[in-house]
Each structure stands twice: as structure tokens, then as C-alpha cells.
Design a protein around this motif. Structure first.
Motif, PDB file in Angstrom:
ATOM      1  N   VAL A 187      44.135 -19.435  96.510  1.00 20.73           N
ATOM      2  CA  VAL A 187      43.235 -20.503  96.932  1.00 20.73           C
ATOM      3  C   VAL A 187      43.359 -20.644  98.441  1.00 20.73           C
ATOM      4  N   HIS A 188      42.207 -20.637  99.113  1.00 25.22           N
ATOM      5  CA  HIS A 188      42.147 -20.833 100.559  1.00 25.22           C
ATOM      6  C   HIS A 188      41.667 -22.258 100.809  1.00 25.22           C
ATOM      7  N   VAL A 189      42.418 -23.003 101.608  1.00 22.68           N
ATOM      8  CA  VAL A 189      42.046 -24.363 101.991  1.00 22.68           C
ATOM      9  C   VAL A 189      41.937 -24.387 103.508  1.00 22.68           C
ATOM     10  N   CYS A 190      40.839 -24.930 104.023  1.00 22.82           N
ATOM     11  CA  CYS A 190      40.640 -24.958 105.471  1.00 22.82           C
ATOM     12  C   CYS A 190      40.080 -26.313 105.898  1.00 22.82           C
ATOM     13  N   LEU A 191      40.630 -26.852 106.972  1.00 23.79           N
ATOM     14  CA  LEU A 191      40.226 -28.131 107.545  1.00 23.79           C
ATOM     15  C   LEU A 191      39.748 -27.892 108.966  1.00 23.79           C
ATOM     16  N   THR A 192      38.556 -28.386 109.299  1.00 26.78           N
ATOM     17  CA  THR A 192      38.040 -28.231 110.653  1.00 26.78           C
ATOM     18  C   THR A 192      37.257 -29.473 111.077  1.00 26.78           C
ATOM     19  N   GLY A 193      37.215 -29.672 112.360  1.00 19.00           N
ATOM     20  CA  GLY A 193      36.423 -30.757 112.930  1.00 19.00           C
ATOM     21  C   GLY A 193      35.191 -30.231 113.641  1.00 19.00           C
ATOM     22  N   ASP A 194      34.895 -28.950 113.515  1.00 18.89           N
ATOM     23  CA  ASP A 194      33.766 -28.323 114.207  1.00 18.89           C
ATOM     24  C   ASP A 194      32.497 -28.456 113.367  1.00 18.89           C
ATOM     25  N   ALA A 195      31.601 -29.334 113.788  1.00 15.13           N
ATOM     26  CA  ALA A 195      30.376 -29.607 113.038  1.00 15.13           C
ATOM     27  C   ALA A 195      29.396 -28.435 113.059  1.00 15.13           C
ATOM     28  N   ARG A 198      30.351 -24.959 113.202  1.00 13.68           N
ATOM     29  CA  ARG A 198      30.852 -23.741 112.559  1.00 13.68           C
ATOM     30  C   ARG A 198      31.751 -24.039 111.363  1.00 13.68           C
ATOM     31  N   PHE A 199      31.572 -25.173 110.723  1.00 11.34           N
ATOM     32  CA  PHE A 199      32.486 -25.571 109.652  1.00 11.34           C
ATOM     33  C   PHE A 199      32.473 -24.627 108.456  1.00 11.34           C
ATOM     34  N   LEU A 200      31.366 -23.942 108.194  1.00 11.36           N
ATOM     35  CA  LEU A 200      31.328 -23.016 107.058  1.00 11.36           C
ATOM     36  C   LEU A 200      32.117 -21.736 107.324  1.00 11.36           C
ATOM     37  N   ASP A 201      32.423 -21.464 108.583  1.00 16.10           N
ATOM     38  CA  ASP A 201      33.299 -20.349 108.969  1.00 16.10           C
ATOM     39  C   ASP A 201      34.625 -20.909 109.450  1.00 16.10           C
ATOM     40  N   CYS A 202      35.135 -21.861 108.733  1.00 17.55           N
ATOM     41  CA  CYS A 202      36.304 -22.640 109.122  1.00 17.55           C
ATOM     42  C   CYS A 202      37.468 -21.786 109.602  1.00 17.55           C
ATOM     43  N   GLN A 203      37.790 -20.720 108.893  1.00 19.25           N
ATOM     44  CA  GLN A 203      38.951 -19.911 109.240  1.00 19.25           C
ATOM     45  C   GLN A 203      38.811 -19.249 110.597  1.00 19.25           C
ATOM     46  N   LYS A 204      37.594 -19.141 111.132  1.00 19.20           N
ATOM     47  CA  LYS A 204      37.363 -18.509 112.428  1.00 19.20           C
ATOM     48  C   LYS A 204      37.324 -19.521 113.571  1.00 19.20           C
ATOM     49  N   VAL A 205      37.421 -20.813 113.255  1.00 20.59           N
ATOM     50  CA  VAL A 205      37.308 -21.864 114.264  1.00 20.59           C
ATOM     51  C   VAL A 205      38.680 -22.135 114.888  1.00 20.59           C
ATOM     52  N   PRO A 206      38.796 -21.984 116.208  1.00 23.21           N
ATOM     53  CA  PRO A 206      40.078 -22.306 116.852  1.00 23.21           C
ATOM     54  C   PRO A 206      40.456 -23.769 116.567  1.00 23.21           C
ATOM     55  N   GLY A 207      41.705 -23.982 116.266  1.00 17.81           N
ATOM     56  CA  GLY A 207      42.187 -25.330 115.998  1.00 17.81           C
ATOM     57  C   GLY A 207      42.048 -25.778 114.553  1.00 17.81           C
ATOM     58  N   GLY A 229      39.991 -12.003  99.926  1.00 17.60           N
ATOM     59  CA  GLY A 229      39.813 -12.684 101.203  1.00 17.60           C
ATOM     60  C   GLY A 229      38.439 -13.253 101.462  1.00 17.60           C
ATOM     61  N   LYS A 230      37.586 -13.308 100.441  1.00 20.18           N
ATOM     62  CA  LYS A 230      36.240 -13.853 100.647  1.00 20.18           C
ATOM     63  C   LYS A 230      35.717 -14.477  99.359  1.00 20.18           C
ATOM     64  N   LEU A 231      34.647 -15.245  99.492  1.00 19.32           N
ATOM     65  CA  LEU A 231      33.952 -15.830  98.342  1.00 19.32           C
ATOM     66  C   LEU A 231      32.935 -14.802  97.863  1.00 19.32           C
ATOM     67  N   ASP A 232      33.189 -14.199  96.718  1.00 22.67           N
ATOM     68  CA  ASP A 232      32.291 -13.179  96.187  1.00 22.67           C
ATOM     69  C   ASP A 232      31.000 -13.817  95.683  1.00 22.67           C
ATOM     70  N   MET A 233      29.885 -13.123  95.945  1.00 19.80           N
ATOM     71  CA  MET A 233      28.555 -13.624  95.595  1.00 19.80           C
ATOM     72  C   MET A 233      27.804 -12.566  94.783  1.00 19.80           C
ATOM     73  N   THR A 234      26.893 -13.041  93.941  1.00 18.43           N
ATOM     74  CA  THR A 234      25.953 -12.187  93.230  1.00 18.43           C
ATOM     75  C   THR A 234      24.568 -12.785  93.447  1.00 18.43           C
ATOM     76  N   PHE A 235      23.709 -12.057  94.139  1.00 15.93           N
ATOM     77  CA  PHE A 235      22.355 -12.528  94.459  1.00 15.93           C
ATOM     78  C   PHE A 235      22.391 -13.906  95.113  1.00 15.93           C
ATOM     79  N   GLY A 236      23.372 -14.112  96.010  1.00 18.33           N
ATOM     80  CA  GLY A 236      23.487 -15.372  96.734  1.00 18.33           C
ATOM     81  C   GLY A 236      24.139 -16.503  95.957  1.00 18.33           C
ATOM     82  N   ILE A 237      24.615 -16.217  94.755  1.00 17.61           N
ATOM     83  CA  ILE A 237      25.261 -17.233  93.918  1.00 17.61           C
ATOM     84  C   ILE A 237      26.762 -16.957  93.901  1.00 17.61           C
TER      85      ILE A 237
END
Length: 144
Positions: A39-47, A49-58, A94-102
Motif C-alpha cells: 500500500v502506497h500512502v502519500c500526503l501533499t499540499g500541492d494543489a 500536482r496532487f495526483l502525482d504526489c510521489q513526484k512532488v518535492p516535500g 509501483g503503479k495503479l494498474d488500469m484497464t480501459f481507464g478503469i
């Protein structure tokens, strides 16, 4: 009178442990489907880039085995406005797997917004993290 003094002392010790403007954050997960993967848990304050949380500095993140993810301690973070994102990466790739965008794997967000046929917006998942000891509960969602 002694009880009141003990309560006051406990409140003082609790606030001193986290300090002014600092939160001790724990994330509680409800509805985790199984103990497979991580399970990956990520907290960000970046309004922006929040969906790419792991790439956001801080940003603050943790990856834990799914079998140990009922409660994830993020630790000390400054009080403020944030968004939490959670992914149940059942195959640990390391990623959220998708099928046809789901999404084929579990996910969750702070404030537990209603599911829509699009990712949530910042204003739907942001929350104010106060100083002190805080537990945020995230309801896991599975589509497939």
C-alpha cells in the motif's frame, strides 16, 4: 481536582510532543480487500500536482506491506492544507494498474469523495490538518 490536574498535564505533554504547528499523522485504512502486495500512502499540499504526489518535492509518503497497512504512521508534518492519496498495489509493480481507464487495484483519497468517472479535484479531497495527534480514515475503493 487531581483528575483535572492530570488532564491538564496530559494535554500539555501531548502538545509539547508534537510542538506548535506540527501534527503527528496516522492514516487508518478501511476496506482493504486483501493482504497482497503493498500500500502506497502519500500526503501533499500541492494543489496542482496532487495526483502525482510521489513526484512532488516535500510530499510525505510511505509504502508498507498490505498485510500491515491497517494503520500507516506518516509521522510529524507541519499543520496545513493537504490531500491524501492511497493505492493498494496488489502486484507491487509501483503503479495503479488500469484497464480501459478503469482502476484494477484499490485506491482512496482524503475526505472519501463520491466516486465519479474522473479523478477527484483538489477541492474535493483537500483537508485541513491541525496541530496535534491526528488520525485520518480513508475508505478504500475497488472498481474491478
Amino acid at each position: 481536582m487531581i483528575r483535572l490536574a492530570l488532564l491538564a498535564a496530559a494535554a500539555f505533554v501531548s502538545s509539547a510532543a508534537t510542538g506548535p504547528g506540527v501534527s503527528e499523522l496516522t492514516v487508518k485504512l478501511d476496506g482493504l480487500r486483501n493482504a497482497k502486495g503493498v500500500v502506497h500512502v502519500c500526503l501533499t499540499g500541492d494543489a496542482q500536482r496532487f495526483l502525482d504526489c510521489q513526484k512532488v518535492p516535500g510530499s510525505v509518503g510511505r509504502t508498507v506491506p498490505a498485510g500491515q497497512a491497517a494503520r500507516v504512521v506518516l509521522g510529524r508534518v507541519p499543520a496545513g492544507t493537504y490531500a491524501l492519496l492511497v493505492i493498494h498495489d496488489e502486484n507491487a509493480n509501483g503503479k495503479l494498474d488500469m484497464t480501459f481507464g478503469i482502476p484494477r487495484e484499490g485506491f482512496g483519497f482524503s475526505t472519501n469523495p463520491a466516486m465519479r468517472p474522473r479523478p477527484p479535484r483538489w477541492d474535493e479531497i483537500r483537508f485541513v490538518l491541525p496541530a496535534g495527534t491526528v488520525t485520518e480514515t480513508i475508505r478504500m475503493r475497488y472498481v474491478l
